[in-house]
Structures are given as C-alpha cells and as structure tokens.
Motif scaffolding. Structure first.
Motif: not given
Length: 129
Positions: A28-35
C-alpha cells in the motif's frame, strides 16, 4: 535529491525489507506523496507506504526483526526497538531513522507483520500550495 528519487529510494527500501521474509505481502504505497517542512522552508515533499502480511511464528518474527535491524545499521540509520505489547498482542516495533526524516518501522506481532514509514523530506519543485 528530487521527489521522484526520494520516492524510489523509499519504495525500494520497503521492497528490500519485504524480501527478507517471503510470503503473501500486501503493498500500500501513496504515490502522490504529501508535504513536509523541508529544512524550515515548508516547501518539502515526502512519500509514505506500507507492506503487511499475516503473523509469523515467534522464531520467524525474531529472525526478521534481527535481519531488519542489521539492514538499518548497514545503511547507517539509527535504530530503536520498542515493546508495544498489550494483553492481546505481543508486538515489537523496530524503527530505522535515516537522513532527512526518513523513517522505516517494522512491526512484528501476534496479529500481523508490517513495514511502513516515510521517505526523506526533499525540496518540492512545485512548492507547497
């Protein structure tokens, strides 16, 4: 390091740890990322991800925990281990702290096994709008 390089590095680390204990893992990866707050500027980017699988035997858990601790140390990360056990779940958390906010956590417990964390915080070329 660019955001894409930080994401690739982090996902690669999760994949390497996952390979230390073959089995049926769920990614379960979060491809968009965060700040994140890059060196106090507020214009940073980081990525998150997780790998989970069912519980391992007590012997398998300890073997995996030791392999992961050696994995962290081989990269120069500081390592901290915490016993987060409750009455219903014997849970050991092994954390690796790398450069620029990189954190990888291995959870080995009665209920499941998981690896998660955050990539380095790197400059975001698009800002933090």
């Amino acid at each position: 390091m660019t955001p894409e390089e930080a994401r690739t590095e982090f996902i690669g680390l999760l994949d390497e740890i996952q390979a230390l204990s073959p089995g049926d893992w769920v990614n379960e990866d979060v491809p968009a990322g965060g700040y994140c707050n890059y060196q106090g500027t507020g214009n940073g980017k980081k990525f998150a991800g997780a790998r989970t699988m069912g519980s391992l035997s007590t012997t398998e858990r300890e073997a995996l925990r030791q392999k992961v601790e050696q994995f962290y140390e081989s990269r120069g990360y500081s390592v901290k281990t915490f016993d987060q056990s409750t009455t219903t779940n014997k849970l050991i958390m092994t954390n690796g702290f790398g450069p620029d906010g990189l954190v990888i956590q291995l959870y080995t417990g009665d209920l499941n096994t998981s690896v998660d964390g955050f990539s380095r915080c790197v400059p975001d070329p698009r800002g933090s709008k």
